[in-house]
Design a protein around this motif. Structure first.
Motif, PDB file in Angstrom:
ATOM      1  N   GLU A  43       1.100  30.688 -53.328  1.00 47.66           N
ATOM      2  CA  GLU A  43       1.742  29.541 -53.942  1.00 47.66           C
ATOM      3  C   GLU A  43       1.448  28.278 -53.127  1.00 47.66           C
ATOM      4  OE1 GLU A  43       5.611  31.753 -55.991  1.00 47.66           O
ATOM      5  OE2 GLU A  43       5.882  30.201 -54.482  1.00 47.66           O
ATOM      6  N   ARG A  44       1.543  27.147 -53.812  1.00 48.30           N
ATOM      7  CA  ARG A  44       1.384  25.883 -53.124  1.00 48.30           C
ATOM      8  C   ARG A  44       2.507  25.703 -52.111  1.00 48.30           C
ATOM      9  NH1 ARG A  44       1.095  21.298 -57.256  1.00 48.30           N
ATOM     10  NH2 ARG A  44       3.352  21.693 -57.372  1.00 48.30           N
ATOM     11  N   GLU A  45       2.187  25.183 -50.938  1.00 48.50           N
ATOM     12  CA  GLU A  45       3.205  24.993 -49.914  1.00 48.50           C
ATOM     13  C   GLU A  45       3.153  23.580 -49.347  1.00 48.50           C
ATOM     14  OE1 GLU A  45       2.855  27.277 -46.331  1.00 48.50           O
ATOM     15  OE2 GLU A  45       0.703  26.941 -46.142  1.00 48.50           O
ATOM     16  N   PHE A  46       4.307  23.120 -48.952  1.00 44.02           N
ATOM     17  CA  PHE A  46       4.471  21.813 -48.346  1.00 44.02           C
ATOM     18  C   PHE A  46       3.825  21.781 -46.970  1.00 44.02           C
ATOM     19  CE2 PHE A  46       6.428  17.909 -47.134  1.00 44.02           C
ATOM     20  CZ  PHE A  46       6.899  18.080 -45.831  1.00 44.02           C
ATOM     21  N   VAL A  47       3.179  20.667 -46.650  1.00 50.15           N
ATOM     22  CA  VAL A  47       2.578  20.489 -45.332  1.00 50.15           C
ATOM     23  C   VAL A  47       3.270  19.354 -44.567  1.00 50.15           C
ATOM     24  CG1 VAL A  47       0.476  19.885 -44.066  1.00 50.15           C
ATOM     25  CG2 VAL A  47       0.337  21.344 -46.105  1.00 50.15           C
ATOM     26  N   ALA A  48       3.335  18.169 -45.182  1.00 52.60           N
ATOM     27  CA  ALA A  48       3.897  17.016 -44.480  1.00 52.60           C
ATOM     28  C   ALA A  48       4.307  15.950 -45.479  1.00 52.60           C
ATOM     29  CB  ALA A  48       2.883  16.448 -43.495  1.00 52.60           C
ATOM     30  N   SER A  49       5.229  15.089 -45.037  1.00 50.03           N
ATOM     31  CA  SER A  49       5.700  13.992 -45.875  1.00 50.03           C
ATOM     32  C   SER A  49       5.916  12.763 -45.000  1.00 50.03           C
ATOM     33  CB  SER A  49       6.999  14.394 -46.574  1.00 50.03           C
ATOM     34  OG  SER A  49       7.480  13.354 -47.395  1.00 50.03           O
ATOM     35  N   ILE A  50       5.818  11.584 -45.613  1.00 49.76           N
ATOM     36  CA  ILE A  50       5.983  10.335 -44.880  1.00 49.76           C
ATOM     37  C   ILE A  50       6.707   9.331 -45.753  1.00 49.76           C
ATOM     38  CG2 ILE A  50       3.709   9.459 -45.609  1.00 49.76           C
ATOM     39  CD1 ILE A  50       3.456   8.247 -42.751  1.00 49.76           C
ATOM     40  N   THR A  51       7.604   8.575 -45.146  1.00 56.92           N
ATOM     41  CA  THR A  51       8.361   7.590 -45.890  1.00 56.92           C
ATOM     42  C   THR A  51       7.498   6.391 -46.274  1.00 56.92           C
ATOM     43  OG1 THR A  51       9.149   6.754 -43.757  1.00 56.92           O
ATOM     44  CG2 THR A  51      10.636   8.199 -44.995  1.00 56.92           C
ATOM     45  N   ARG A  52       8.078   5.533 -47.092  1.00 55.71           N
ATOM     46  CA  ARG A  52       7.318   4.443 -47.686  1.00 55.71           C
ATOM     47  C   ARG A  52       6.710   3.511 -46.643  1.00 55.71           C
ATOM     48  NH1 ARG A  52      11.635   2.234 -51.911  1.00 55.71           N
ATOM     49  NH2 ARG A  52      12.823   2.200 -49.971  1.00 55.71           N
ATOM     50  N   THR A  57       8.606  10.903 -40.636  1.00 53.55           N
ATOM     51  CA  THR A  57       7.738  11.971 -41.122  1.00 53.55           C
ATOM     52  C   THR A  57       8.451  13.313 -41.067  1.00 53.55           C
ATOM     53  OG1 THR A  57       6.818  12.263 -38.898  1.00 53.55           O
ATOM     54  CG2 THR A  57       5.618  10.806 -40.403  1.00 53.55           C
ATOM     55  N   LEU A  58       7.919  14.263 -41.816  1.00 56.34           N
ATOM     56  CA  LEU A  58       8.463  15.619 -41.868  1.00 56.34           C
ATOM     57  C   LEU A  58       7.287  16.577 -41.949  1.00 56.34           C
ATOM     58  CD1 LEU A  58      10.982  17.482 -42.270  1.00 56.34           C
ATOM     59  CD2 LEU A  58      10.622  17.186 -44.740  1.00 56.34           C
ATOM     60  N   TYR A  59       7.366  17.673 -41.196  1.00 55.38           N
ATOM     61  CA  TYR A  59       6.268  18.631 -41.169  1.00 55.38           C
ATOM     62  C   TYR A  59       6.775  20.044 -41.403  1.00 55.38           C
ATOM     63  CZ  TYR A  59       3.658  14.842 -38.983  1.00 55.38           C
ATOM     64  OH  TYR A  59       3.049  13.637 -38.728  1.00 55.38           O
ATOM     65  N   ALA A  60       5.922  20.858 -42.015  1.00 54.08           N
ATOM     66  CA  ALA A  60       6.199  22.281 -42.110  1.00 54.08           C
ATOM     67  C   ALA A  60       6.074  22.893 -40.715  1.00 54.08           C
ATOM     68  CB  ALA A  60       5.204  22.936 -43.060  1.00 54.08           C
ATOM     69  N   ASP A  61       6.866  23.913 -40.465  1.00 55.00           N
ATOM     70  CA  ASP A  61       6.827  24.558 -39.141  1.00 55.00           C
ATOM     71  C   ASP A  61       5.436  25.101 -38.822  1.00 55.00           C
ATOM     72  OD1 ASP A  61      10.194  25.971 -39.310  1.00 55.00           O
ATOM     73  OD2 ASP A  61       9.479  23.994 -38.693  1.00 55.00           O
ATOM     74  N   SER A  62       4.720  25.519 -39.838  1.00 55.76           N
ATOM     75  CA  SER A  62       3.418  26.146 -39.634  1.00 55.76           C
ATOM     76  C   SER A  62       2.358  25.174 -39.108  1.00 55.76           C
ATOM     77  CB  SER A  62       2.918  26.762 -40.947  1.00 55.76           C
ATOM     78  OG  SER A  62       2.833  25.779 -41.959  1.00 55.76           O
ATOM     79  N   VAL A  63       2.585  23.875 -39.268  1.00 55.72           N
ATOM     80  CA  VAL A  63       1.589  22.891 -38.825  1.00 55.72           C
ATOM     81  C   VAL A  63       2.126  21.930 -37.775  1.00 55.72           C
ATOM     82  CG1 VAL A  63       0.411  22.994 -41.058  1.00 55.72           C
ATOM     83  CG2 VAL A  63       2.139  21.205 -40.643  1.00 55.72           C
ATOM     84  N   LYS A  64       3.401  22.009 -37.493  1.00 59.14           N
ATOM     85  CA  LYS A  64       4.020  21.064 -36.563  1.00 59.14           C
ATOM     86  C   LYS A  64       3.324  21.098 -35.203  1.00 59.14           C
ATOM     87  CE  LYS A  64       8.328  20.797 -37.328  1.00 59.14           C
ATOM     88  NZ  LYS A  64       9.783  21.112 -37.379  1.00 59.14           N
ATOM     89  N   GLY A  65       3.016  19.921 -34.691  1.00 61.63           N
ATOM     90  CA  GLY A  65       2.335  19.826 -33.407  1.00 61.63           C
ATOM     91  C   GLY A  65       0.819  19.808 -33.513  1.00 61.63           C
ATOM     92  N   ARG A  66       0.298  20.167 -34.674  1.00 60.56           N
ATOM     93  CA  ARG A  66      -1.156  20.191 -34.875  1.00 60.56           C
ATOM     94  C   ARG A  66      -1.616  19.173 -35.919  1.00 60.56           C
ATOM     95  NH1 ARG A  66      -3.426  24.413 -37.138  1.00 60.56           N
ATOM     96  NH2 ARG A  66      -1.581  25.150 -38.261  1.00 60.56           N
ATOM     97  N   VAL A  67      -0.677  18.660 -36.686  1.00 58.99           N
ATOM     98  CA  VAL A  67      -1.006  17.799 -37.817  1.00 58.99           C
ATOM     99  C   VAL A  67      -0.220  16.495 -37.721  1.00 58.99           C
ATOM    100  CG1 VAL A  67      -0.556  17.581 -40.294  1.00 58.99           C
ATOM    101  CG2 VAL A  67      -1.677  19.625 -39.425  1.00 58.99           C
ATOM    102  N   THR A  68      -0.863  15.395 -38.115  1.00 60.95           N
ATOM    103  CA  THR A  68      -0.196  14.095 -38.154  1.00 60.95           C
ATOM    104  C   THR A  68      -0.461  13.426 -39.491  1.00 60.95           C
ATOM    105  OG1 THR A  68      -0.492  13.808 -35.767  1.00 60.95           O
ATOM    106  CG2 THR A  68       0.042  11.846 -37.056  1.00 60.95           C
ATOM    107  N   ILE A  69       0.615  13.071 -40.179  1.00 60.68           N
ATOM    108  CA  ILE A  69       0.494  12.335 -41.432  1.00 60.68           C
ATOM    109  C   ILE A  69       0.682  10.850 -41.141  1.00 60.68           C
ATOM    110  CG2 ILE A  69       2.942  12.635 -42.009  1.00 60.68           C
ATOM    111  CD1 ILE A  69       2.119  12.786 -44.965  1.00 60.68           C
ATOM    112  N   SER A  70      -0.102  10.025 -41.814  1.00 60.43           N
ATOM    113  CA  SER A  70       0.025   8.577 -41.644  1.00 60.43           C
ATOM    114  C   SER A  70      -0.411   7.896 -42.934  1.00 60.43           C
ATOM    115  CB  SER A  70      -0.807   8.082 -40.461  1.00 60.43           C
ATOM    116  OG  SER A  70      -2.184   8.344 -40.668  1.00 60.43           O
TER     117      SER A  70
END
Length: 121
Positions: A43-52, A57-70
């Motif tokens: 299934e599709r899974e959430f990775v990261a989100s960022i406010t306007r 920001t918010l990250y899935a536990d599986s990628v936290k510390g390895r991924v940066t959304i901007s």
């Protein structure tokens, strides 16, 4: 409305990729943005989100510390910097837009077609 992802590809474990998503047809800076991924047979899974404004920001536990959304609101572009990639990160990555204020892991309004990320030696 269009969301067009790019930047995917084949990378070795431990490598890095930077995904981009160019938005058009709506007021990008007024939407919460997110990245999701879908691996074959899963299934599709959430990775990261960022406010306007890009402050929170918010990250899935599986990628936290390895991924940066901007995001760059002047360029209507969303980014996902991924480091220390693992084979389990292999998936099609989609960007998405949500008409709201809060960070969210679901209920997004617009979706891109996705870009393939394959992590393999």
């Amino acid at each position: 409305v269009q969301l067009v992802e790019s930047g995917g590809g084949l990378v070795q474990p431990g490598g890095s990729l930077r995904l981009s998503c160019v938005a058009s047809g709506f007021s990008f800076s007024t939407y919460v943005m997110g990245w999701f991924r879908q691996a074959p047979g899963k299934e599709r899974e959430f990775v990261a989100s960022i406010t306007r404004g890009g402050i929170n920001t918010l990250y899935a536990d599986s990628v936290k510390g390895r991924v940066t959304i901007s995001r760059d609101n002047a360029k209507n572009t969303l980014y996902l910097q991924m480091n220390n990639l693992k084979p389990e990160d292999t998936a099609v990555y989609h960007c998405a837009a949500r008409n709201g204020i809060r960070l969210a892991t679901s209920e997004y309004d617009f979706w891109g077609q996705g870009t393939q990320v394959t992590v393999s030696s």
